[in-house]
Design a protein around this motif. Structure first.
Motif, PDB file in Angstrom:
ATOM      1  N   VAL A 168       0.906  -1.143   0.112  1.00  0.00           N
ATOM      2  CA  VAL A 168       0.126  -0.123  -0.131  1.00  0.00           C
ATOM      3  C   VAL A 168       0.893   1.433  -0.133  1.00  0.00           C
ATOM      4  O   VAL A 168       0.685   2.228  -0.845  1.00  0.00           O
ATOM      5  CB  VAL A 168      -0.868  -0.075   1.020  1.00  0.00           C
ATOM      6  N   ALA A 169       1.978   1.207   0.610  1.00  0.00           N
ATOM      7  CA  ALA A 169       2.672   2.500   0.769  1.00  0.00           C
ATOM      8  C   ALA A 169       3.547   2.853  -0.402  1.00  0.00           C
ATOM      9  O   ALA A 169       3.625   3.808  -0.927  1.00  0.00           O
ATOM     10  CB  ALA A 169       3.744   2.220   1.846  1.00  0.00           C
ATOM     11  N   ALA A 170       4.038   1.505  -1.004  1.00  0.00           N
ATOM     12  CA  ALA A 170       4.489   1.638  -2.383  1.00  0.00           C
ATOM     13  C   ALA A 170       3.616   2.062  -3.229  1.00  0.00           C
ATOM     14  O   ALA A 170       3.984   2.889  -3.961  1.00  0.00           O
ATOM     15  CB  ALA A 170       5.092   0.319  -2.745  1.00  0.00           C
ATOM     16  N   GLY A 171       2.244   1.764  -3.233  1.00  0.00           N
ATOM     17  CA  GLY A 171       1.375   2.191  -4.360  1.00  0.00           C
ATOM     18  C   GLY A 171       1.025   3.802  -4.136  1.00  0.00           C
ATOM     19  O   GLY A 171       0.894   4.461  -5.141  1.00  0.00           O
ATOM     20  N   GLU A 172       0.940   4.046  -2.903  1.00  0.00           N
ATOM     21  CA  GLU A 172       0.702   5.585  -2.714  1.00  0.00           C
ATOM     22  C   GLU A 172       1.910   6.608  -3.360  1.00  0.00           C
ATOM     23  O   GLU A 172       1.772   7.306  -3.890  1.00  0.00           O
ATOM     24  CB  GLU A 172       0.275   5.973  -1.366  1.00  0.00           C
ATOM     25  N   GLU A 389       7.713   4.817 -18.061  1.00  0.00           N
ATOM     26  CA  GLU A 389       7.370   3.425 -18.396  1.00  0.00           C
ATOM     27  C   GLU A 389       7.451   2.394 -17.055  1.00  0.00           C
ATOM     28  O   GLU A 389       6.363   1.579 -16.920  1.00  0.00           O
ATOM     29  CB  GLU A 389       7.998   2.871 -19.582  1.00  0.00           C
ATOM     30  N   ASN A 390       8.583   2.564 -16.516  1.00  0.00           N
ATOM     31  CA  ASN A 390       8.757   1.826 -15.271  1.00  0.00           C
ATOM     32  C   ASN A 390       7.814   2.082 -14.202  1.00  0.00           C
ATOM     33  O   ASN A 390       7.231   1.170 -13.327  1.00  0.00           O
ATOM     34  CB  ASN A 390      10.107   2.066 -14.697  1.00  0.00           C
ATOM     35  N   LEU A 391       7.416   3.141 -13.914  1.00  0.00           N
ATOM     36  CA  LEU A 391       6.548   3.610 -12.814  1.00  0.00           C
ATOM     37  C   LEU A 391       5.128   3.012 -13.385  1.00  0.00           C
ATOM     38  O   LEU A 391       4.342   2.396 -12.673  1.00  0.00           O
ATOM     39  CB  LEU A 391       6.504   5.040 -12.871  1.00  0.00           C
ATOM     40  N   ILE A 392       4.818   3.300 -14.471  1.00  0.00           N
ATOM     41  CA  ILE A 392       3.462   2.728 -14.947  1.00  0.00           C
ATOM     42  C   ILE A 392       3.533   1.137 -14.826  1.00  0.00           C
ATOM     43  O   ILE A 392       2.362   0.701 -14.275  1.00  0.00           O
ATOM     44  CB  ILE A 392       3.032   2.942 -16.538  1.00  0.00           C
ATOM     45  N   THR A 393       4.406   0.456 -15.193  1.00  0.00           N
ATOM     46  CA  THR A 393       4.650  -1.017 -14.871  1.00  0.00           C
ATOM     47  C   THR A 393       4.565  -1.505 -13.381  1.00  0.00           C
ATOM     48  O   THR A 393       3.861  -2.332 -13.021  1.00  0.00           O
ATOM     49  CB  THR A 393       5.712  -1.533 -15.401  1.00  0.00           C
ATOM     50  N   ARG A 394       5.150  -0.727 -12.560  1.00  0.00           N
ATOM     51  CA  ARG A 394       5.418  -1.110 -11.346  1.00  0.00           C
ATOM     52  C   ARG A 394       3.956  -0.833 -10.703  1.00  0.00           C
ATOM     53  O   ARG A 394       3.414  -1.486  -9.535  1.00  0.00           O
ATOM     54  CB  ARG A 394       6.422  -0.084 -10.539  1.00  0.00           C
ATOM     55  N   LEU A 395       3.491   0.324 -10.962  1.00  0.00           N
ATOM     56  CA  LEU A 395       2.048   0.546 -10.556  1.00  0.00           C
ATOM     57  C   LEU A 395       1.066  -0.459 -11.125  1.00  0.00           C
ATOM     58  O   LEU A 395       0.198  -1.220  -9.898  1.00  0.00           O
ATOM     59  CB  LEU A 395       1.461   2.174 -10.992  1.00  0.00           C
ATOM     60  N   GLN A 396       0.994  -1.103 -11.864  1.00  0.00           N
ATOM     61  CA  GLN A 396       0.376  -2.355 -12.304  1.00  0.00           C
ATOM     62  C   GLN A 396       0.563  -3.450 -11.546  1.00  0.00           C
ATOM     63  O   GLN A 396      -0.583  -4.030 -10.988  1.00  0.00           O
ATOM     64  CB  GLN A 396       0.496  -2.442 -13.651  1.00  0.00           C
ATOM     65  N   GLU A 397       1.957  -3.747 -11.332  1.00  0.00           N
ATOM     66  CA  GLU A 397       2.294  -4.965 -10.239  1.00  0.00           C
ATOM     67  C   GLU A 397       1.879  -4.629  -9.069  1.00  0.00           C
ATOM     68  O   GLU A 397       1.273  -5.447  -8.494  1.00  0.00           O
ATOM     69  CB  GLU A 397       3.796  -5.085 -10.467  1.00  0.00           C
ATOM     70  N   ILE A 398       1.821  -3.437  -8.262  1.00  0.00           N
ATOM     71  CA  ILE A 398       1.362  -3.270  -7.185  1.00  0.00           C
ATOM     72  C   ILE A 398      -0.135  -3.460  -7.019  1.00  0.00           C
ATOM     73  O   ILE A 398      -0.766  -3.997  -6.069  1.00  0.00           O
ATOM     74  CB  ILE A 398       1.900  -1.757  -6.520  1.00  0.00           C
TER      75      ILE A 398
END
Length: 732
Positions: A168-172, A389-398
């Motif tokens: 959750v903290a990572a997603g925020e 692009e990485n932020l978008i990918t990580r956000l999807q993973e989170i």
């Protein structure tokens, strides 16, 4: 250095000999300590150990802000330092233990909630694996298993909740970073576009290549133009050399020759000049006709000059004779003008080519800087694009991980209720500690007792204390009645080993004593007083055996029992002590009646009746007279005297005889008695022949001090402490 090593070796050997002498104290202390430790062990309640296994996975959740691939897949942790130890600390942390206490409602003996420190959870990483063993020991087997299972469950649950919180903290965090990254991407794109528009850049590498090619092409054209210009200049010089005016005047002259107004005035002027020249031949200069013609000439000259200036547009004065030229010169002038025109065109073209080349050169000079700026802007754009692009990918993973329940560990084996008690560390510590403490106290007791014991314990100590020569060493022995010589009378004590058991190791020891007595003095020794420091050192036994060994060598020997306080010779030889030395000295009996012939060469004079004052009899003229009376009849006279401690008999008799033999028995004579004995001998000025160490326990003597060997044909005696079967002790 060698001497130092020898000293160390001797010291260590001395310590070992002390332990051998006091082995009973050592064994007693060890048995007592071991018994006490086993008593404590048996009183302990049995403990049961429950074990469970936890498998760990790589911690992906803690790095979701930069990765997330294969979340939940098992991976080896061994290359990441030592994470299992970190997890072991977490398992034993206070929050986990407190949750276990609260869940199982654990209480201490007073009924209060158990403190986390009281839960001794053992964590052991299994080497070469990603597994740790969780164990707990308790008197109640079910409770031990419950605690282990609850610890593992609490840890796994806590790990899942911790991972969720991290997700959750990572997603925020990433949701805040995405807009900022998008703005950065747009700014980088705009900066690159603005740079290209401002510098008219499309593809810098291609433009640089094209500029280099254009410069090369322009250099060729410039060289061609320069060659054409040189050729035209040469032609111009050749034509100009055929004319009497310069190339610049050729155009003006040609132009004036083609202007009718100039030619008409020139024609009129030539006519007037011709007429004037003709009339001057007829008239004087002052003639009105001459004046008139001169005025006309001047007017025409002025008009011609005016028209030339009007035609040429310059104030330059061109001679009149050049206003009319021939066809050849006119043709040359035309060529010159044409060459001049071509030359001007070539120069103009050359200047243009040089200007174009300079422009390309300047542009080529700034291309590296432009390329650097463009590369930086493109790199910034690429980084911004990648980050976005990485932020978008990580956000999807989170967002996917938020919907999952994933931990970094799982229980692979629950704890089962143990059926057999386990050996606790306390039990092992008590068992090992009992042996160690017992050994320690045993050694301490052995050294303490040995230190308290003031007796002289070894032959070396005795020799060093008295500082007399060691002339004999008699090993400790117990005679065997079966080995006695059948030729010897049964009444003789088996302690007289040289008589009862010849050819034994003890027999050889007394032979060595006999040999040493021959070498210790330049003066012949015939009368010898044998004494000791205290009672119990075996002086009477040594006296009897020494006399027997001398007699066996063919010497006439008399043994005189001068110990009238505690006589022993009649017991050793199986004689009756109804009359003896005391009776002979005081004249109560004759010498031949008290004299006992034991063997062919050995006689014994017993002590006789105990007198009220034995010292007075010893220190009397009768005693001295008796010695003088006996000397002619015997080769050796050996006196068995009382101990030196407490009586002066031996010291007094020592002055009357040739020498004194001091018998010393290790661990019987103490330092105080030895000091008194030595002092008495020194005050009496008796000649001490040496020390005879008696009843020596060879196992308690340094091996470097004595050695023994088996004599040929020797009969072994029955040794108790020193099992010296077939061995003879001799001094090195």
């Amino acid at each position: 250095m060698k001497k130092k090593n020898n000293t160390q070796e001797i010291d260590i050997q001395q310590y070992w000999l002390i332990l051998k002498r006091r082995w009973l104290f050592l064994v007693a202390a060890m048995l007592g300590s071991i018994g006490l430790s086993w008593f404590i062990i048996l009183r302990q309640k049995p403990e049961y150990q429950a074990n469970g296994l936890l498998l760990f996975k790589s911690d992906r959740i803690s790095s979701l802000t930069k990765a997330g691939e294969k979340i939940g897949d098992l991976e080896s942790l061994m290359r990441e330092g030592n994470p299992l130890e970190t997890q072991a600390v977490i398992v034993q942390s206070e929050p986990i233990l407190q949750e276990v206490i609260d869940t199982l409602n654990l209480k201490d003996d007073d009924g209060k909630p158990l403190e986390p420190e009281a839960l001794d959870i053992k964590i052991e990483p299994l080497v070469g694996t990603d597994v740790i063993n969780v164990s707990y020991t308790d008197e109640k087997p079910k409770l031990a298993a419950s605690i282990v299972n609850q610890v593992m469950k609490s840890y796994v649950d806590n790990n899942i909740e911790s991972n969720r919180a991290q997700v959750v903290a990572a997603g925020e965090f990433l949701k805040k970073q995405v807009p900022l990254s998008k703005i950065e991407l747009e700014q980088a794109t705009q900066a690159l576009l603005q740079f290209k528009n401002q510098n008219q850049v499309i593809q810098l590498p291609e433009e640089a290549t094209a500029a280099i090619q254009n410069i090369s092409r322009l250099d060729g054209e410039i060289n061609q133009a320069r060659a054409s210009l040189a050729e035209l200049t040469a032609q111009e010089s050749q034509i100009a050399s055929k004319l009497d005016f310069s190339a610049n005047q050729a155009v003006e002259i040609t132009s004036l020759n083609q202007i009718s107004g100039v030619q008409e005035v020139l024609g009129e002027l030539q006519k007037v000049q011709t007429q004037l020249a003709s009339e001057r031949a007829n008239y004087t200069p002052a003639h009105p006709l001459i004046k008139k013609l001169e005025n006309q000439e001047a007017l025409l000259q002025s008009l011609l000059q005016q028209r030339k200036q009007q035609a040429s547009g310059t104030q330059r004065n061109i001679p009149n004779n050049r206003l009319q030229i021939g066809e050849i010169k006119q043709s040359l002038v035309n060529q010159l003008v044409q060459i001049q025109t071509e030359k001007d065109g070539v120069q103009t073209r050359l200047q243009t080519l040089n200007n174009i080349r300079d422009n390309y050169q300047r542009k080529l000079a700034i291309l590296p800087n432009l390329e650097k700026q463009q590369t930086e802007l493109e790199r910034r754009l690429s980084v911004a694009q990648t980050d976005y692009e990485n932020l978008i990918t990580r956000l999807q993973e989170i967002e996917l991980a938020e919907k999952q329940t994933i931990g970094n560990s799982r229980i692979i084996q629950k704890a089962r209720v143990p059926k057999k008690p386990t050996l606790s560390k306390m039990t092992l510590l008590l068992a090992g500690g009992g042996v160690f403490v017992g050994l320690l106290f045993g050694i301490a007791a052995a050294f303490t007792v040995d230190l308290i014991d003031r007796s002289l314990k070894t032959v070396k100590e005795i020799e060093a204390f008295f500082n007399y020569t060691l002339v004999g060493l008699i090993p400790k022995f117990e005679p065997d009645s079966k080995s006695a010589d059948s030729n010897v009378v049964n009444t003789i004590s088996p302690r007289i080993i040289v008589a009862s058991s010849p050819r034994t190791m003890i027999h050889e020891a007394y032979q060595m004593l006999q040999a040493n007595l021959k070498f210790i003095s330049h003066k012949e020794v015939r009368t010898i007083a044998v004494t000791s420091s205290v009672v119990g050192e075996g002086k009477s036994e040594v006296t009897a055996n020494l006399g027997a060994i001398l007699a066996q060598g063919g010497q006439k020997v008399l043994i005189v029992d001068a110990d009238m306080r505690q006589p022993m010779q009649h017991h050793l030889w199986g004689l009756i002590n109804s009359g003896g030395l005391s009776n002979v000295i005081v004249g109560q009996d004759e010498l031949y009646r008290c004299h006992h012939q034991v063997t062919e060469n050995l006689s014994v004079l017993t002590a006789g009746v105990q007198p009220p004052n034995p010292s007075a009899l010893i220190d009397s003229a009768g005693m001295d007279s008796l010695i003088q009376q006996l000397l002619p009849n015997y080769d050796y006279i050996i006196f068995d005297t009382p101990p030196l401690a407490g009586t002066p008999d031996a010291a007094v008799l020592g002055k009357m005889v040739d020498g004194v033999l001091l018998v010393a028995r290790p661990r019987v004579v103490d330092s105080a008695s030895a000091t008194a004995a030595k002092s008495l001998l020194e005050r009496s000025e008796a000649k001490v022949l040496g020390i005879v160490a008696n009843a020596v326990n060879v196992k308690q003597e340094p091996e470097s001090y004595f050695y023994y060997a088996e004599p040929r044909g020797a009969k072994p005696t029955n040794e108790t402490q020193a099992e010296v079967d077939s061995k003879e002790w001799v001094k090195k």
